[in-house]
Write a protein that holds these residues in place. Structure first.
Motif, mmCIF file in Angstrom:
data_model
loop_
_atom_site.group_PDB
_atom_site.id
_atom_site.type_symbol
_atom_site.label_atom_id
_atom_site.label_comp_id
_atom_site.label_asym_id
_atom_site.label_seq_id
_atom_site.Cartn_x
_atom_site.Cartn_y
_atom_site.Cartn_z
ATOM 1 N N TYR A 260 36.463 31.012 31.725
ATOM 2 C CA TYR A 260 36.048 30.021 32.717
ATOM 3 C C TYR A 260 35.169 30.730 33.754
ATOM 4 O O TYR A 260 35.548 31.790 34.276
ATOM 5 C CB TYR A 260 37.264 29.398 33.410
ATOM 6 N N ILE A 261 34.021 30.142 34.040
ATOM 7 C CA ILE A 261 33.104 30.721 35.026
ATOM 8 C C ILE A 261 33.060 29.798 36.231
ATOM 9 O O ILE A 261 32.602 28.652 36.141
ATOM 10 C CB ILE A 261 31.686 30.900 34.441
ATOM 11 N N ALA A 262 33.546 30.292 37.372
ATOM 12 C CA ALA A 262 33.541 29.525 38.619
ATOM 13 C C ALA A 262 32.235 29.806 39.343
ATOM 14 O O ALA A 262 32.030 30.911 39.858
ATOM 15 C CB ALA A 262 34.732 29.923 39.486
ATOM 16 N N ILE A 263 31.357 28.836 39.378
ATOM 17 C CA ILE A 263 30.029 29.076 39.931
ATOM 18 C C ILE A 263 29.960 28.712 41.418
ATOM 19 O O ILE A 263 30.774 27.947 41.928
ATOM 20 C CB ILE A 263 28.940 28.288 39.161
ATOM 21 N N ASP A 264 29.009 29.315 42.104
ATOM 22 C CA ASP A 264 28.607 28.855 43.435
ATOM 23 C C ASP A 264 27.499 27.836 43.221
ATOM 24 O O ASP A 264 26.682 27.970 42.308
ATOM 25 C CB ASP A 264 28.079 30.014 44.285
ATOM 26 N N ARG A 265 27.468 26.830 44.078
ATOM 27 C CA ARG A 265 26.480 25.766 43.892
ATOM 28 C C ARG A 265 25.130 26.172 44.476
ATOM 29 O O ARG A 265 24.697 25.690 45.523
ATOM 30 C CB ARG A 265 26.984 24.466 44.515
ATOM 31 N N ASP A 266 24.478 27.100 43.800
ATOM 32 C CA ASP A 266 23.123 27.506 44.169
ATOM 33 C C ASP A 266 22.409 27.973 42.901
ATOM 34 O O ASP A 266 23.060 28.255 41.883
ATOM 35 C CB ASP A 266 23.124 28.600 45.238
ATOM 36 N N PRO A 267 21.087 28.059 42.907
ATOM 37 C CA PRO A 267 20.353 28.433 41.683
ATOM 38 C C PRO A 267 20.761 29.791 41.126
ATOM 39 O O PRO A 267 20.869 29.954 39.910
ATOM 40 C CB PRO A 267 18.889 28.424 42.134
ATOM 41 N N GLY B 290 23.654 31.357 41.348
ATOM 42 C CA GLY B 290 24.956 31.258 40.709
ATOM 43 C C GLY B 290 24.879 30.567 39.358
ATOM 44 O O GLY B 290 25.549 30.972 38.401
ATOM 45 N N GLN B 291 24.060 29.548 39.262
ATOM 46 C CA GLN B 291 23.923 28.833 37.996
ATOM 47 C C GLN B 291 23.232 29.689 36.937
ATOM 48 O O GLN B 291 23.629 29.679 35.765
ATOM 49 C CB GLN B 291 23.160 27.532 38.240
ATOM 50 N N ARG C 294 33.866 27.557 29.616
ATOM 51 C CA ARG C 294 33.802 26.363 30.455
ATOM 52 C C ARG C 294 33.358 26.774 31.850
ATOM 53 O O ARG C 294 33.750 27.838 32.343
ATOM 54 C CB ARG C 294 35.161 25.659 30.536
ATOM 55 N N VAL C 295 32.557 25.929 32.479
ATOM 56 C CA VAL C 295 32.079 26.200 33.841
ATOM 57 C C VAL C 295 32.857 25.341 34.823
ATOM 58 O O VAL C 295 33.018 24.135 34.619
ATOM 59 C CB VAL C 295 30.562 25.919 33.956
ATOM 60 N N LEU D 1 27.799 39.105 38.275
ATOM 61 C CA LEU D 1 28.495 38.121 37.450
ATOM 62 C C LEU D 1 27.810 37.996 36.089
ATOM 63 O O LEU D 1 28.460 37.975 35.045
ATOM 64 C CB LEU D 1 28.536 36.769 38.155
ATOM 65 N N GLY D 2 26.492 37.912 36.110
ATOM 66 C CA GLY D 2 25.751 37.779 34.859
ATOM 67 C C GLY D 2 25.884 38.984 33.947
ATOM 68 O O GLY D 2 25.744 38.872 32.733
ATOM 69 N N ALA D 3 26.197 40.171 34.546
ATOM 70 C CA ALA D 3 26.281 41.407 33.762
ATOM 71 C C ALA D 3 27.715 41.850 33.494
ATOM 72 O O ALA D 3 27.937 42.934 32.958
ATOM 73 C CB ALA D 3 25.547 42.522 34.504
ATOM 74 N N LEU D 4 28.695 41.028 33.852
ATOM 75 C CA LEU D 4 30.094 41.408 33.706
ATOM 76 C C LEU D 4 30.448 41.717 32.256
ATOM 77 O O LEU D 4 30.083 40.974 31.342
ATOM 78 C CB LEU D 4 30.986 40.281 34.221
#
Length: 287
Positions: free
Chosen positions: A220-227, A229-230, A248-249, A207-210
């Motif tokens: 829009y970045i849909a995150i997982d609630r973990d470090p 993902g953030q 937007r997150v 995700l970070g390298a997309l």
């Protein structure tokens, strides 16, 4: 005769031995290859023709190449009516059959670390494509025999091919894009709001390298609630902002958006998304 070299008796000394022994004694040559060459010269025999250095065989293409991924995807079938559809429905996802990025393979080889034998198991197959739409890899999720969950194996998911910068493009997009990690996570957003253009990067690292497509106006970045993902969202957000793309997150209430969908239902998830999506996009994306 020894090794094709005749035995002889030295006429001067009466000593018995083969020709190699005599040559060794008289010349002081000790290395066997040199002795053999001297003996052949003594007997008037031609020196052997040494073969050319072996030409290295062309390395067999590894199983993780884009070509191998394309073969697996081509051998798969549409999701509708398969165990893959059963699996997706068990996760609250009813639109898996409408995306051409997902397919099903009834006998996809699986082998856990340390095992010597691969075993065929049913699997959900996802196409990983690049910015031009070319297939660069696939992602496999092995399924339980009844499809109601993942297979009872140590490694339930595995990707092959070239993933870095690419994604599972579950829907098409124009100038707005919603990206996140997992396939189920992004399908959950699409379940609640079918107008959302969604891609799955498959992991926080990817995700970070997309690589972002040209012409993108909002991300829009849909995150997982973990470090992890953030941190991935922060990296991608920084790159997008540098490229002039507003970001937007989107945050789930629970661990990820599939958890939200299963716990609260699609309407509650839709309302939760509406509070986070920009006003300028609500009518277009949420209808």
């Amino acid at each position: 005769m020894l090794c094709g070299i005749p035995h002889n008796t030295d006429g001067a000394t009466g000593e018995h031995g083969d020709l190699l022994d005599i040559i060794r004694e008289r010349t002081g040559i000790s290395r066997f290859p040199d002795l053999l060459a001297e003996a052949r010269a003594h007997l008037g025999r031609p020196q052997p023709v040494l073969p050319d250095a072996p030409v290295p065989r062309k390395a067999k293409a590894p199983g993780g190449t884009p070509a191998a991924a394309a073969r697996l995807f081509a051998a798969s079938v549409p999701v509708e009516g398969t165990l893959a559809e059963t699996y997706l429905r068990s996760r609250g996802l009813t639109h898996g059959g409408v995306t051409s990025a997902l397919r099903f393979h009834p006998k996809c080889w699986h082998r856990d670390e340390g095992q010597t034998k691969s075993i065929p198991k049913p699997a959900l197959i996802a196409a990983v494509t690049d910015g031009a739409g070319a297939l660069r890899g696939v992602h496999r999720t092995w399924l339980a025999p009844d499809g109601k969950g993942k297979a009872a194996v140590e490694t339930q998911r595995r990707a092959m091919g070239h993933l870095l910068g690419n994604a599972v493009k579950l829907t098409s997009h124009e100038d707005i894009l919603v990206v996140g990690e997992g396939i189920e996570t992004m399908l959950s957003l699409f379940e609640a709001a079918p107008g959302l253009p969604v891609w799955a990067a498959l992991s926080s690292g990817h995700l970070g390298a997309l690589l972002l497509s040209e012409g993108l106006q909002r991300l829009y970045i849909a995150i997982d609630r973990d470090p992890a993902g953030q941190r991935a969202a922060e990296r991608l957000s920084a790159r997008a902002t540098k490229a002039g793309v507003p970001v937007r997150v989107l945050e789930p209430l629970l661990g990820d958006f599939n958890d939200d969908l299963l716990a609260n239902g699609k309407e509650a998830l839709r309302q939760h998304l509406a509070r986070q999506i920009g006003r300028e996009d609500r009518e277009r994306l949420l209808g």
